[in-house]
Design a protein around this motif. Structure first.
Motif, short mmCIF file in Angstrom:
data_model
loop_
_atom_site.label_atom_id
_atom_site.label_comp_id
_atom_site.label_asym_id
_atom_site.label_seq_id
_atom_site.Cartn_x
_atom_site.Cartn_y
_atom_site.Cartn_z
N VAL A 16 0.87 -1.18 0.00
CA VAL A 16 0.00 0.00 0.00
C VAL A 16 0.91 1.23 0.00
N VAL A 17 0.84 2.01 -1.07
CA VAL A 17 1.70 3.18 -1.23
C VAL A 17 1.01 4.41 -0.64
N LEU A 18 1.73 5.14 0.21
CA LEU A 18 1.14 6.26 0.95
C LEU A 18 2.11 7.43 1.04
N ASP A 19 1.54 8.63 1.06
CA ASP A 19 2.31 9.77 1.53
C ASP A 19 1.76 10.16 2.90
N ALA A 20 2.28 11.21 3.49
CA ALA A 20 1.87 11.56 4.85
C ALA A 20 0.38 11.84 4.93
N LYS A 46 6.93 8.47 6.05
CA LYS A 46 8.01 9.30 5.51
C LYS A 46 8.49 8.70 4.20
N PRO A 47 8.96 9.54 3.27
CA PRO A 47 9.48 9.00 2.02
C PRO A 47 10.58 7.96 2.26
N ASP A 48 10.52 6.88 1.50
CA ASP A 48 11.50 5.78 1.52
C ASP A 48 11.47 4.98 2.82
N SER A 49 10.34 5.06 3.56
CA SER A 49 10.16 4.22 4.74
C SER A 49 9.11 3.16 4.45
N HIS A 50 9.07 2.12 5.27
CA HIS A 50 8.03 1.11 5.10
C HIS A 50 7.72 0.45 6.44
N ALA A 51 6.58 -0.18 6.49
CA ALA A 51 6.18 -0.94 7.68
C ALA A 51 5.62 -2.28 7.23
N ALA A 65 4.08 1.52 2.44
CA ALA A 65 5.30 2.15 1.92
C ALA A 65 5.12 3.65 1.82
N GLY A 66 5.99 4.41 2.46
CA GLY A 66 5.94 5.86 2.39
C GLY A 66 6.71 6.38 1.20
N VAL A 67 6.13 7.34 0.48
CA VAL A 67 6.77 7.91 -0.70
C VAL A 67 6.62 9.42 -0.69
N ALA A 68 7.49 10.09 -1.44
CA ALA A 68 7.38 11.55 -1.61
C ALA A 68 6.44 11.88 -2.75
N SER A 69 6.58 11.17 -3.87
CA SER A 69 5.77 11.43 -5.06
C SER A 69 5.65 10.15 -5.86
N LEU A 95 -2.17 5.15 -2.72
CA LEU A 95 -1.88 5.93 -3.92
C LEU A 95 -1.58 5.00 -5.09
N ALA A 96 -1.97 5.42 -6.27
CA ALA A 96 -1.71 4.63 -7.48
C ALA A 96 -0.35 4.99 -8.06
N VAL A 97 0.45 3.98 -8.33
CA VAL A 97 1.75 4.17 -8.98
C VAL A 97 1.63 3.63 -10.40
#
Length: 458
Positions: A16-20, A46-51, A65-69, A95-97
């Protein structure tokens, strides 16, 4: 390949891709135990972090998964070497990648130069549904990783002959024509400047050429500086200055990568790839400071410094490219330290005949996160490279405007009305970031590809 294109993704662990912001929206909908777990480990997307989120059975249920964009070419690059080995797929929630960014970023994040030292571990695998976008992402990643491999290979195993072999393999893959002019044959065929720089090495200099495409399509010529190792010649570099000079063929590596993409994606162009390949060595027959070197175009070059050899070998290649009257010439070269002083390692210096073209490329690069930065072909500085003994000298009058002086030098060998782009690149990452490990790097080729597709179709 750590990205696999498969129609069935059911057995893969969802990411699951997420930003803040999207994490805050999702968090309250998660089961209370999951909320507590994420709070305990301090996950905030946070960008480039994951759980890793466990299920009731203790196994990994999903990954956050945390991403910036999501538009970043490195959107997922932090994951392949951080997640446990196994198969993963992008979840519908979050978020959709886009498939292209997913494939590209995962492959770049999986890259490891393992010719001499084994990978520390296997990469996790991303499953994506087949499609043109995912295939394009894989193609771009493969080209970039191929450029990295060429640059990272030590000069002992990446001399002019090995660089030619890499181009020959590429030609065979795509049904292109390949030829090379080697050693003293360069003098007979009209490439005296390439010969002069490379003659001191026990490994023969050469002009490598690849041709591909249909005769009716517009011709573009790619030229890559192929100095496989640079001692500085008789103007010898310091030990520190010589340490990374295996990467002085970074322009050639990037030109080969871009040529491979043009052919893989079947752009409607006729492609010519030219690589003057040499080792700038020290021996009794090395070219000397003060020598006057004749070029293919007939321009006589005074050698102010043998460590400014890249522009000398490019002079013959650019003159040869101009003879074919292509629609566009692009040269890529690890040419000057002055460009790095001005722009640092991440920003290739771009010189262009036309201001509107330069602005378009800068905008494209910023849009797709593959930046180039426009610098001027400042004509008044031409006076600084005039020679009293020859026509021009391969060094400027002082350290100022070194990248511009080098570009102006090259311009002498391009016909006045010929459209031309010159990229002075670093070809390397100075430090590691997700998807961008320290060492050899492809720079500017995604932007150049996008520009070529806009200009010529694709």
């Amino acid at each position: 390949m750590t990205v696999q294109l498969k129609s069935a993704l059911a057995r893969a662990t969802p990411i699951v891709v997420l930003d803040a912001a999207s994490f805050q929206a999702l968090k309250s909908k998660l089961p209370k135990p999951t909320q507590n777990w994420l709070a305990a480990i301090g996950f905030t997307a946070k960008p480039d972090s994951h759980a890793l989120v466990p299920g009731a059975d203790g196994k990994i249920e999903k990954v956050l998964a945390g991403v910036a964009s999501v538009a970043s070419p490195w959107v997922l690059s932090a994951l392949p070497m951080a997640l446990p080995e196994g198969a993963y797929a992008l979840a519908d929630e979050g978020l959709a990648v886009a498939p292209e960014q997913a494939a590209l970023s995962w492959e770049l994040g999986s890259y490891h130069f393992d010719v001499y030292k084994a990978r520390p571990r296997a990469s996790a695998t991303l499953l994506l549904k087949p499609g043109i976008e995912a295939e394009r992402g894989l193609a771009v990643a493969a080209a970039m990783c191929a450029a990295r491999d060429l640059i990272n290979t030590p000069a002992e195993h990446m001399g002019p002959a090995e660089l030619a072999a890499a181009a020959q393999v590429l030609a065979k893959q795509h049904g292109a024509k390949f030829k090379q002019i080697v050693g003293d044959e360069l003098l007979k065929k009209g490439f005296p400047a390439v010969h002069a720089v490379g003659r001191a090495s026990t490994r023969a200099p050469r002009l490598i050429e690849l041709n591909w495409g249909k005769a009716k399509d517009p011709l573009i010529s790619l030229v890559g500086k192929g100095v496989c190792f640079d001692t500085g010649g008789l103007d010898l570099k310091t030990a520190e200055g010589m340490r990374q000079m295996k990467k002085d063929m970074g322009g050639a590596a990037n030109a080969i990568a871009l040529a491979g993409l043009i052919m893989t994606l079947k752009l409607p162009v006729r492609l010519q790839l030219l690589i003057p390949a040499v080792e700038n060595a020290v021996a009794g027959n090395a070219y000397r400071p003060g020598d006057i070197i004749k070029t293919r175009k007939g321009i006589q070059i005074e050698i102010g410094n043998t460590d400014a050899e890249g522009r000398v070998i490019l002079s013959d290649a650019l003159a040869y490219a101009s003879e074919g009257k292509p629609e566009l010439i692009i040269d890529l070269a690890t040419l000057t330290g002055a460009a790095r002083v001005a722009l640092g390692p991440q920003l290739p210096a771009l010189f262009a005949k036309h201001m509107d073209t330069a602005r378009e490329l800068v905008d494209l690069g910023l849009k797709i996160d593959d930046p180039v930065w426009h610098m001027p072909l400042w004509a008044p500085y031409q006076q600084g490279i005039q020679s009293s003994l020859g026509d021009i000298v391969n060094t400027g009058p002082n350290p100022m405007a070194g990248a511009i002086n080098a570009a102006l030098f090259l311009e002498y060998f391009v016909e006045p009305l010929q459209d031309w782009l010159h990229l002075d690149i670093y070809g390397s990452n100075a430090r590691s970031l997700p998807g961008r490990p320290e060492g050899g790097e492809a720079q500017g080729i995604r932007t150049l590809l996008a520009y070529l597709e806009e200009r010529f179709g694709g």
